[in-house]
Design a protein around this motif. Structure first.
Motif, PDB file in Angstrom:
ATOM      1  N   LEU A 207     -10.454   2.474   4.880  1.00 33.97           N
ATOM      2  CA  LEU A 207      -9.092   1.945   4.861  1.00 33.97           C
ATOM      3  C   LEU A 207      -8.777   1.249   3.540  1.00 33.97           C
ATOM      4  O   LEU A 207      -7.687   1.432   2.967  1.00 33.97           O
ATOM      5  CB  LEU A 207      -8.892   0.975   6.028  1.00 33.97           C
ATOM      6  N   ALA A 208      -9.726   0.454   3.039  1.00 36.54           N
ATOM      7  CA  ALA A 208      -9.491  -0.281   1.787  1.00 36.54           C
ATOM      8  C   ALA A 208      -9.364   0.673   0.607  1.00 36.54           C
ATOM      9  O   ALA A 208      -8.427   0.549  -0.209  1.00 36.54           O
ATOM     10  CB  ALA A 208     -10.619  -1.284   1.550  1.00 36.54           C
ATOM     11  N   SER A 210      -8.738   4.002   0.614  1.00 30.79           N
ATOM     12  CA  SER A 210      -7.572   4.875   0.764  1.00 30.79           C
ATOM     13  C   SER A 210      -6.281   4.102   0.507  1.00 30.79           C
ATOM     14  O   SER A 210      -5.352   4.608  -0.138  1.00 30.79           O
ATOM     15  CB  SER A 210      -7.542   5.478   2.171  1.00 30.79           C
ATOM     16  N   GLY A 211      -6.228   2.866   1.028  1.00 37.59           N
ATOM     17  CA  GLY A 211      -5.038   2.055   0.832  1.00 37.59           C
ATOM     18  C   GLY A 211      -4.766   1.763  -0.624  1.00 37.59           C
ATOM     19  O   GLY A 211      -3.615   1.850  -1.086  1.00 37.59           O
ATOM     20  N   TRP A 214      -3.549   5.018  -2.386  1.00 40.76           N
ATOM     21  CA  TRP A 214      -2.172   5.319  -2.007  1.00 40.76           C
ATOM     22  C   TRP A 214      -1.196   4.359  -2.666  1.00 40.76           C
ATOM     23  O   TRP A 214      -0.150   4.762  -3.183  1.00 40.76           O
ATOM     24  CB  TRP A 214      -2.042   5.248  -0.485  1.00 40.76           C
ATOM     25  N   LEU A 215      -1.537   3.053  -2.641  1.00 40.62           N
ATOM     26  CA  LEU A 215      -0.642   2.038  -3.185  1.00 40.62           C
ATOM     27  C   LEU A 215      -0.428   2.223  -4.680  1.00 40.62           C
ATOM     28  O   LEU A 215       0.694   2.091  -5.189  1.00 40.62           O
ATOM     29  CB  LEU A 215      -1.205   0.647  -2.901  1.00 40.62           C
ATOM     30  N   THR A 266      -8.796   9.818  -2.252  1.00 40.04           N
ATOM     31  CA  THR A 266      -7.358   9.605  -2.101  1.00 40.04           C
ATOM     32  C   THR A 266      -6.618   9.839  -3.407  1.00 40.04           C
ATOM     33  O   THR A 266      -5.540  10.445  -3.425  1.00 40.04           O
ATOM     34  CB  THR A 266      -7.088   8.175  -1.595  1.00 40.04           C
TER      35      THR A 266
END
Length: 429
Positions: A207-208, A210-211, A214-215, A266
């Motif tokens: 999650l970290a 990928s986040g 993406w961000l 990502t």
């Protein structure tokens, strides 16, 4: 040693490293061997200019090794090929889980029946020396983001995963010594230390990473003039993934490696790029071709973190050399190191890869290059900080330091000729 002397020593060592880098690349040794020899010369085995006591300085050494492993895990993770495919990850997963568990069992058996250790200490010793090292194994690890060589990928991925998967066995050893709650019949250990801590750490890391990927891409699309300090973002991801994972009672090392893998995956996916694989898995494949304007966080932060990783390696290997005395080289310790290198590691690798399509020469190489190093020191210092009895701590320090030192020498001397032979076409061997 005074503070001034320490600065002179480290400054001189860094200058030597800077000027001799090109010579070390062509010499039949690794840079870690050079640092270790300098530690021997300046430490108790030589001029006794300094002596580092791991037992008294266990808190400091735990912190230093922890930081070094975290940076190294990030560097390893962002070099992993993308997209992540189970067919490609099967071999390193077997090495990181099955082979490591078998190594723990083999070493624990030898520690209990041969070395005369209590069962908990024997299991702890197995957990300490079982994981391969992401810091000192740079010669056999992926060289850059996009390196698709199967041997380098397998060893790098194994080192990234098993530095997290070793933690349950460390806790099992501590539990058998009465220093950790295992629950009735080990249910708490299985549910919390194995399933929860490993699963949550992996999830937090994904999650970290990928986040962040993406961000960054969304910000670039929205604000075309936006600029990022990639080095800070890389360090921030390490700290955030690790801190969140530890706060959740999960294994932070696994979270950092997962975050780094997810970040690369990502970022490439966001811009429509895919890793290109060659037909022959054991030849170098070309990297993905990226347009010049694309700036990836994982690429730019990798260079900076690799420099930090090298600095940590210099300091820690120097301290290892300064921790050993001449009488540290007992037949018991040297014999145990030989047992780990020649029996425990090769047997566990070959058994773990039974039934796979992994070529025999890759199995043989993986069976030999199970480099032990900074990660092993971290786990031992972690155990000491969690109440390991002093007599057991001293015995394990003695054994582990010799294993790490001999690993630096044996694997360092053999890596270049062995790798050259591995890459030689089979019909010319």
């Amino acid at each position: 040693m005074t503070t001034a002397t320490w600065f002179i020593l480290l400054g001189s060592l860094l200058l030597v490293v800077g000027f001799s880098a090109s010579y070390i690349k062509t010499a039949p040794v690794t840079s870690a061997i050079v640092y270790l020899i300098i530690g021997f010369i300046l430490g108790p085995m030589g001029f006794s200019l300094f002596h580092f006591n791991p037992l008294k300085e266990s808190a400091l050494l735990e912190l230093l090794t922890e930081v070094a492993v975290l940076i190294s895990l990030y560097c390893a993770g962002v070099k992993m090929p993308a997209p992540v495919k189970f067919t490609r990850w099967r071999t390193p997963l077997r090495l990181a889980v099955l082979s490591m568990a078998l190594t723990v069992g083999i070493v624990a058996f030898a520690g209990y029946y041969w070395l005369g250790l209590p069962l908990g200490a024997a299991v702890l010793l197995g957990a300490v020396v079982a994981p391969t090292d992401p810091v000192l194994a740079t010669e056999v690890q992926a060289r850059h983001a996009g390196d698709t060589d199967q041997l380098r990928f397998s060893l790098t991925c194994e080192a990234g995963i098993n530095d997290g998967s070793a933690f349950p066995f460390v806790m099992l050893g501590l539990g058998l010594l009465g220093l950790h709650d295992l629950g009735d019949n080990g249910w708490r250990w299985l549910a919390v230390d194995v399933v929860w801590a490993s699963g949550v750490a992996t999830g937090i890391g994904i999650l970290a990473g990928s986040g962040m990927g993406w961000l960054v891409q969304r910000t670039r699309k929205t604000f075309t003039q936006s600029e990022f300090v990639e080095n800070f973002l890389g360090l921030g991801l390490i700290a955030f993934a690790y801190g969140t994972s530890v706060a959740a009672g999960a294994w932070g090392f696994l979270a950092v490696f997962s975050a780094a893998v997810a970040l690369r995956h990502t970022e490439l996916k966001q811009v429509g790029l895919r890793q290109k694989y060659c037909a022959e898995a054991y030849e170098e494949a070309p990297e993905e071709h990226e347009s010049e304007p694309i700036v990836h966080i994982h690429q730019h932060s990798l260079d900076f973190n690799e420099h930090l990783e090298k600095l940590a390696e210099i300091v820690l290997v120097l301290l290892i050399g300064g921790s050993l005395f001449w009488d540290s080289w007992s037949w018991r310790a040297v014999g145990f190191a030989a047992f780990v290198f020649l029996i425990a590691r090769p047997v566990s690798v070959h058994v773990a890869l039974l039934g796979s399509r992994t070529p025999l020469r890759l199995r043989n190489m993986a069976g030999w290059f199970g480099v032990r190093g900074i990660g092993s020191l971290y786990y031992l210092m972690y155990a000491i900080q969690h109440g390991l009895p002093e007599d057991i701590a001293l015995d394990l320090i003695h054994l582990v330091l010799v294993v790490v030192a001999l690993s630096i020498v044996a694997h360092g001397v053999s890596v270049k000729p062995a790798i050259a032979r591995f890459w030689r076409p089979q019909d010319s061997q």
